[in-house]
Design a protein around this motif. Structure first.
Motif, short mmCIF file in Angstrom:
data_model
loop_
_atom_site.label_atom_id
_atom_site.label_comp_id
_atom_site.label_asym_id
_atom_site.label_seq_id
_atom_site.Cartn_x
_atom_site.Cartn_y
_atom_site.Cartn_z
N UNK A 133 -40.71 -0.66 -21.51
CA UNK A 133 -40.19 -0.77 -20.15
C UNK A 133 -38.72 -0.43 -20.16
N UNK A 134 -38.24 0.08 -19.04
CA UNK A 134 -36.84 0.43 -18.87
C UNK A 134 -36.33 -0.12 -17.54
N UNK A 135 -35.07 -0.52 -17.54
CA UNK A 135 -34.38 -0.82 -16.28
C UNK A 135 -33.35 0.28 -16.09
N UNK A 136 -33.45 0.98 -14.96
CA UNK A 136 -32.57 2.12 -14.73
C UNK A 136 -32.01 2.09 -13.32
N UNK A 137 -30.96 2.87 -13.11
CA UNK A 137 -30.34 2.97 -11.79
C UNK A 137 -31.20 3.85 -10.90
N UNK A 138 -31.60 3.32 -9.78
CA UNK A 138 -32.43 4.09 -8.87
C UNK A 138 -31.57 5.13 -8.15
N UNK A 142 -37.06 11.35 -9.04
CA UNK A 142 -38.19 10.51 -9.43
C UNK A 142 -37.94 9.89 -10.80
N UNK A 143 -37.49 8.63 -10.82
CA UNK A 143 -37.27 7.87 -12.05
C UNK A 143 -36.33 8.60 -13.01
N UNK A 144 -35.27 9.17 -12.46
CA UNK A 144 -34.38 10.01 -13.26
C UNK A 144 -33.05 9.35 -13.60
N UNK A 145 -32.76 8.18 -13.07
CA UNK A 145 -31.44 7.59 -13.19
C UNK A 145 -31.10 7.10 -14.59
N UNK A 146 -29.83 6.83 -14.85
CA UNK A 146 -29.40 6.33 -16.15
C UNK A 146 -30.03 4.97 -16.47
N UNK A 147 -30.31 4.76 -17.75
CA UNK A 147 -31.03 3.57 -18.20
C UNK A 147 -30.04 2.52 -18.69
N UNK A 190 -24.78 2.72 -17.86
CA UNK A 190 -26.08 3.37 -17.97
C UNK A 190 -26.05 4.55 -18.92
N UNK A 191 -27.16 4.74 -19.64
CA UNK A 191 -27.31 5.87 -20.56
C UNK A 191 -28.13 6.96 -19.88
N UNK A 192 -27.59 8.17 -19.73
CA UNK A 192 -28.35 9.24 -19.07
C UNK A 192 -29.65 9.52 -19.84
N UNK A 193 -30.70 9.84 -19.11
CA UNK A 193 -31.97 10.17 -19.75
C UNK A 193 -31.90 11.57 -20.36
N UNK A 194 -32.54 11.77 -21.52
CA UNK A 194 -32.54 13.10 -22.13
C UNK A 194 -33.37 14.08 -21.32
N UNK A 195 -33.11 15.35 -21.52
CA UNK A 195 -33.85 16.39 -20.81
C UNK A 195 -35.22 16.66 -21.42
N UNK A 196 -35.40 16.32 -22.69
CA UNK A 196 -36.69 16.56 -23.33
C UNK A 196 -37.53 15.28 -23.33
#
Length: 307
Positions: A133-138, A142-147, A190-196
């Motif tokens: 599970x992750x908590x991220x910035x909305x 679609x579910x792309x925000x920093x974690x 928040x940690x940005x999500x990777x592109x891959x």
């Protein structure tokens, strides 16, 4: 902090309860409108709304969160943060911008894997060995925000989506409460999500829950577990739907063609593209869930087959 909690189904309740017991104040909840459910089509409150009613918390139920009346009430509430767990509607930028710290979302996958509506079901269906599970910035994507935080959870070979989601809901509640505490004191970035590694988890439909007996046994097993308890696995038998509980792959079972059914006094086997599977529980149309062997003993059909 002043919080507005957004959520709808039962899986949101552990997080709601954890935040209620924290040092923060839940000033209102945002949930989906009352809906007609069940065979009697009675109007019922969402689990989150029912919890709020019991605890004397204001309930907001806009048809869509872009409604001017809701946006005005959100401003009036003067909340610092909106934690979200399975709310069930897209949040527009106009609403995202109002709280001081925005909206954060508890999502039941290891983002960027399985973005979307049904991450747990798709993880089981794909045969993943690990999820989380992750908590991220909305944000508007679609579910792309920093974690802000994440946890991992192994998937047991016998897990249904319901089993897995129950564990993630409890662990995710603790994670969300920790993130809220850290955001309150400005101790988290928040940690940005990777592109891959991006994958998508579309909503599981009733058609998706139909068992494909021409699939290999492992795929039949996964599909049934993925859609248990909702929307529930099913097959067609004598022109009617027969709902199925989880099955056991049985390499030592009888040799059967896909969909062919073998009845014995204490077992029911069904053929797949590979090994047969043994049924555990079934629910015939208009009846309660019952032992598959008992159902089989009551059949009058010769050479039964599932479509």
């Amino acid at each position: 902090m002043r919080l507005l909690f957004a959520g709808t189904p039962e899986v949101a309740l552990p997080t709601l309860a954890a935040l209620h017991d924290s040092r923060h104040e839940i000033v209102a909840v945002l949930t989906r409108p009352d809906a007609r459910t069940g065979r009697g089509r009675k109007v019922s409150r969402s689990p989150v709304a029912a919890w709020a009613d019991e605890h004397g918390v204001e309930v907001l139920t806009p048809a869509k969160p872009r409604e001017p009346e809701f946006l005005e009430r959100l401003r009036d509430l003067d909340v610092d943060l909106v934690p979200v767990v399975a709310y069930g509607a897209l949040v527009p930028p106009a609403a995202l911008e109002i709280p001081r710290l925005g909206w954060i979302n508890l999502h039941f996958s290891l983002l960027p894997a399985w973005r979307g509506a049904a991450p747990v079901q798709h993880a089981v269906l794909a045969g993943d060995e690990m999820t989380g599970a992750c908590v991220f910035q909305l944000e508007s994507g679609l579910d792309t925000g920093p974690v802000y935080g994440r946890l991992t959870e192994p998937i047991d070979p016998a897990d249904t989506s319901g089993d897995l989601l129950d564990r993630l809901a409890v662990a995710g509640a603790r994670l969300t409460a920790d993130v809220v505490d850290a955001l309150d004191i400005g101790a988290l970035v928040g940690e940005p999500q990777p592109d891959d590694g991006v994958s998508y988890a579309s909503k599981i439909t009733v058609d998706d829950a139909r068992v494909r007996w021409s699939d290999p046994a492992f795929a039949v097993d996964r599909r049934i577990r993925a859609v248990t308890p909702a929307p529930g696995a099913w097959t067609e038998f004598e022109g009617q739907r027969l709902h199925l509980g989880p099955v056991t792959v049985d390499p030592d079972g009888p040799a059967l063609a896909p969909g062919e059914v073998a009845l014995a006094k204490r077992s029911v086997h069904v053929g797949t593209a590979t090994d047969p599977v043994r049924l555990d529980r079934v629910k015939p149309a208009g009846k309660q869930l019952m032992d598959a062997a008992a159902w089989g003993r009551g059949l009058q059909t010769e050479n039964p087959r599932f479509a």
